[in-house]
Design a protein around this motif. Structure first.
Motif, PDB file in Angstrom:
ATOM      1  N   VAL A 157       0.841  -1.205   0.000  1.00 59.80           N
ATOM      2  CA  VAL A 157       0.000   0.000   0.000  1.00 59.80           C
ATOM      3  C   VAL A 157       0.873   1.251   0.000  1.00 59.80           C
ATOM      4  O   VAL A 157       0.549   2.246  -0.651  1.00 59.80           O
ATOM      5  CB  VAL A 157      -0.951  -0.001   1.219  1.00 59.80           C
ATOM      6  CG1 VAL A 157      -1.757   1.298   1.286  1.00 59.80           C
ATOM      7  CG2 VAL A 157      -1.898  -1.193   1.149  1.00 59.80           C
ATOM      8  N   ILE A 158       1.980   1.209   0.740  1.00 60.69           N
ATOM      9  CA  ILE A 158       2.968   2.284   0.714  1.00 60.69           C
ATOM     10  C   ILE A 158       4.164   1.797  -0.096  1.00 60.69           C
ATOM     11  O   ILE A 158       4.746   0.754   0.201  1.00 60.69           O
ATOM     12  CB  ILE A 158       3.424   2.675   2.136  1.00 60.69           C
ATOM     13  CG1 ILE A 158       2.239   3.182   2.967  1.00 60.69           C
ATOM     14  CG2 ILE A 158       4.521   3.718   2.066  1.00 60.69           C
ATOM     15  CD1 ILE A 158       1.569   4.422   2.418  1.00 60.69           C
ATOM     16  N   GLN A 159       4.486   2.549  -1.149  1.00 61.23           N
ATOM     17  CA  GLN A 159       5.593   2.155  -2.020  1.00 61.23           C
ATOM     18  C   GLN A 159       6.921   2.703  -1.521  1.00 61.23           C
ATOM     19  O   GLN A 159       7.957   2.020  -1.577  1.00 61.23           O
ATOM     20  CB  GLN A 159       5.328   2.658  -3.441  1.00 61.23           C
ATOM     21  CG  GLN A 159       6.344   2.187  -4.468  1.00 61.23           C
ATOM     22  CD  GLN A 159       5.997   2.675  -5.854  1.00 61.23           C
ATOM     23  OE1 GLN A 159       5.910   3.886  -6.106  1.00 61.23           O
ATOM     24  NE2 GLN A 159       5.766   1.751  -6.758  1.00 61.23           N
ATOM     25  N   SER A 160       6.920   3.942  -1.022  1.00 60.37           N
ATOM     26  CA  SER A 160       8.155   4.558  -0.559  1.00 60.37           C
ATOM     27  C   SER A 160       7.833   5.679   0.414  1.00 60.37           C
ATOM     28  O   SER A 160       6.686   6.116   0.543  1.00 60.37           O
ATOM     29  CB  SER A 160       8.974   5.097  -1.734  1.00 60.37           C
ATOM     30  OG  SER A 160       8.234   6.091  -2.443  1.00 60.37           O
ATOM     31  N   VAL A 161       8.887   6.124   1.100  1.00 62.05           N
ATOM     32  CA  VAL A 161       8.770   7.200   2.080  1.00 62.05           C
ATOM     33  C   VAL A 161       9.786   8.282   1.720  1.00 62.05           C
ATOM     34  O   VAL A 161      10.901   7.983   1.285  1.00 62.05           O
ATOM     35  CB  VAL A 161       9.061   6.690   3.505  1.00 62.05           C
ATOM     36  CG1 VAL A 161       8.917   7.809   4.531  1.00 62.05           C
ATOM     37  CG2 VAL A 161       8.138   5.530   3.858  1.00 62.05           C
ATOM     38  N   PHE A 162       9.377   9.538   1.867  1.00 64.67           N
ATOM     39  CA  PHE A 162      10.325  10.640   1.683  1.00 64.67           C
ATOM     40  C   PHE A 162      10.327  11.491   2.947  1.00 64.67           C
ATOM     41  O   PHE A 162       9.268  11.819   3.473  1.00 64.67           O
ATOM     42  CB  PHE A 162       9.956  11.512   0.479  1.00 64.67           C
ATOM     43  CG  PHE A 162      10.938  12.640   0.271  1.00 64.67           C
ATOM     44  CD1 PHE A 162      12.088  12.423  -0.466  1.00 64.67           C
ATOM     45  CD2 PHE A 162      10.738  13.885   0.866  1.00 64.67           C
ATOM     46  CE1 PHE A 162      13.018  13.446  -0.616  1.00 64.67           C
ATOM     47  CE2 PHE A 162      11.660  14.904   0.718  1.00 64.67           C
ATOM     48  CZ  PHE A 162      12.803  14.681  -0.034  1.00 64.67           C
ATOM     49  N   PRO A 163      11.508  11.858   3.466  1.00 66.72           N
ATOM     50  CA  PRO A 163      12.845  11.569   2.949  1.00 66.72           C
ATOM     51  C   PRO A 163      13.301  10.151   3.320  1.00 66.72           C
ATOM     52  O   PRO A 163      13.025   9.681   4.421  1.00 66.72           O
ATOM     53  CB  PRO A 163      13.715  12.629   3.615  1.00 66.72           C
ATOM     54  CG  PRO A 163      12.997  12.980   4.872  1.00 66.72           C
ATOM     55  CD  PRO A 163      11.545  12.815   4.603  1.00 66.72           C
TER      56      PRO A 163
END
Length: 463
Positions: free
Chosen positions: A38-44
């Protein structure tokens, strides 16, 4: 004895250490959604430990939806589901409907400027999208939230025009505009791609990332919102917001990117792709939405179960195992379709979708009898719809000619005798059959005649 006490003490310490280790990943830590996809990536990306630590306490999370159409689509649903997961974890969700940013236009994924929208169109779209968001959050709480003793944080649905309408252009640029650097903005993928294109990029759409960043600032200063959820194509805009906020406030802000849904050709699923799945029932019926997901290929089932349902890991594994043992039953696809339709349209929408499926694909007469006049019209929209008075003694053979199923009565008689004609899905072989109100007319005053398997004729009886 001393040795035994020492051993017990060591065991107790080990248990305490294990408990601490187990509790270090708080149930609020929505980064666990990366395991579901559901979450592909986080920034930063460099602050993952700090983000995990901050997620141990209740936060405020927001996601934006520009009202450039009168309905959200299936591509938006994944972002909404990410917000629902955040809400389930105890975080407060905010949905921002972009009444102001719809006038600006997001250049992300576009090859040319968007057409300017009339204010009345924007207002109509805002009302429709707001209703959809309210409906989906309410359906989630009613049908999917099992822990009724624990109250979910309430959702706020806001219109960003409310905070921009009070500002002048000069005030906006002379205060907030000074915090942005054109060099950084030029390096955004959405901007660079458009600048290299034949169409170029207007000043208006160039400033879109400024407005999205200022949305986040407003939400932080009023609601302490430190997290933004968006599609992976929104990364550039989220970075702009992050850089902007960290210049003004020394806090940890971060973005959660959800994956973009694509079709079999690799195109982004959204309102610009043909045959889009909309979330408004007047644009995509619950039946059509149900059929779309019930026809998901086996290779996509596990992914869709993780993305679109709230099932546990074990439940998903059981579904996948069942699919591999009995793929022809399509039980896992049904689970996906049922979950999505119930979330978007509620129990009544799911019941309608199942009922229509039974009518159209299983030819169930009892389900047909439950359809309303309007449902029959929509479901059999390609069939001739004929209004006739119910005349006593009306026979099947002559009626089939009257509704233009056949040109000649001899042909009608032969086809009926060979079992080629059905009345409300029941084969009738007697051309002299007299149609009776109690036997052949549905509660909606409709009779469905079918030649072969798919040539339908709908008759609406009037007094």
């Amino acid at each position: 004895m001393t040795s035994l006490k020492l051993s017990l003490r060591l065991c107790q310490r080990a248990v305490v250490s294990l408990r601490r280790s187990y509790c270090s990943v708080s149930p609020r830590n929505v980064l666990k959604l990366q395991e579901r996809g559901v979450i592909q990536s986080v920034f930063p990306t460099t602050l993952t430990h700090e983000v995990e630590k901050q997620l141990g306490q209740p936060l405020t999370v927001y996601c934006g939806f520009d009202p450039t159409a009168d309905s959200l689509h299936i591509g938006n649903l994944l972002a909404i589901i990410a917000m629902l997961h955040c809400q389930r974890a105890g975080h407060s969700p905010i949905c921002v409907v972009g009444g102001a940013t719809a006038k600006i236009g997001d250049p992300s994924g576009k090859t040319k400027d968007r057409e300017p929208m009339k204010q009345e169109t924007i207002d109509r779209n805002i009302a429709s999208i707001t209703e959809s968001l309210e409906r989906i959050f309410a359906n989630h709480q009613k049908y999917f939230w099992r822990d009724q003793d624990k109250e979910l944080p309430g959702v706020r649905i806001l219109n960003n025009n409310d905070w921009y309408s009070q500002q002048t252009v000069v005030d906006f640029l002379s205060t907030l505009g000074r915090k942005f650097r054109v060099g950084s903005m030029m390096h955004r993928e959405s901007v660079r791609t458009r600048l290299e294109s034949e169409e170029g990029l207007s000043l208006t759409e160039f400033t879109y990332q400024v407005f999205q960043a200022c949305d986040w600032l407003h939400l932080y200063e009023k609601y302490n919102c430190t997290v933004q959820v968006g599609g992976s194509d929104q990364l550039g805009n989220i970075i702009s917001g992050y850089e902007f906020l960290t210049k003004i406030h020394k806090k940890l802000f971060f973005g959660l990117m959800v994956p973009l849904l694509t079709n079999s050709s690799g195109e982004k699923l959204g309102k610009s792709v043909n045959n889009s799945m909309w979330l408004n029932p007047d644009k995509t019926t619950p039946f059509k939405l149900y059929q779309y997901f019930i026809n998901v290929p086996d290779s996509e089932v596990e992914t869709y179960l993780r993305l679109f349902t709230f099932m546990t890991k074990r439940e998903i594994q059981d579904c996948v195992a069942n699919m591999r043992e009995r793929p022809e039953q399509r039980r896992s696809q049904k689970k996906i379709a049922e979950a999505i339709v119930k979330l978007v349209h509620g129990e009544a929408g799911l019941e309608q979708a199942v009922r229509w499926t039974e009518v159209l694909f299983q030819n169930k007469a009892e389900s047909l009898a439950l359809l309303s006049d309007l449902e029959v019209k929509v479901l059999f929209k390609n069939a001739p719809f004929i209004t006739l008075p119910l005349v006593p003694g009306l026979k099947l053979g002559s009626l089939c000619c009257k509704i233009k199923m056949f040109k000649k009565e001899d042909e009608a008689i032969n086809k009926i005798r060979f079992g080629q004609v059905r009345v409300n899905f029941q084969i009738e072989t007697n051309p002299e059959l007299v149609l009776r109100d109690t036997d052949h007319i549905l509660p909606s005053d409709i009779t469905l005649f079918t030649l072969g398997k798919k040539n339908h004729f709908v008759v609406k009886w009037v007094s």
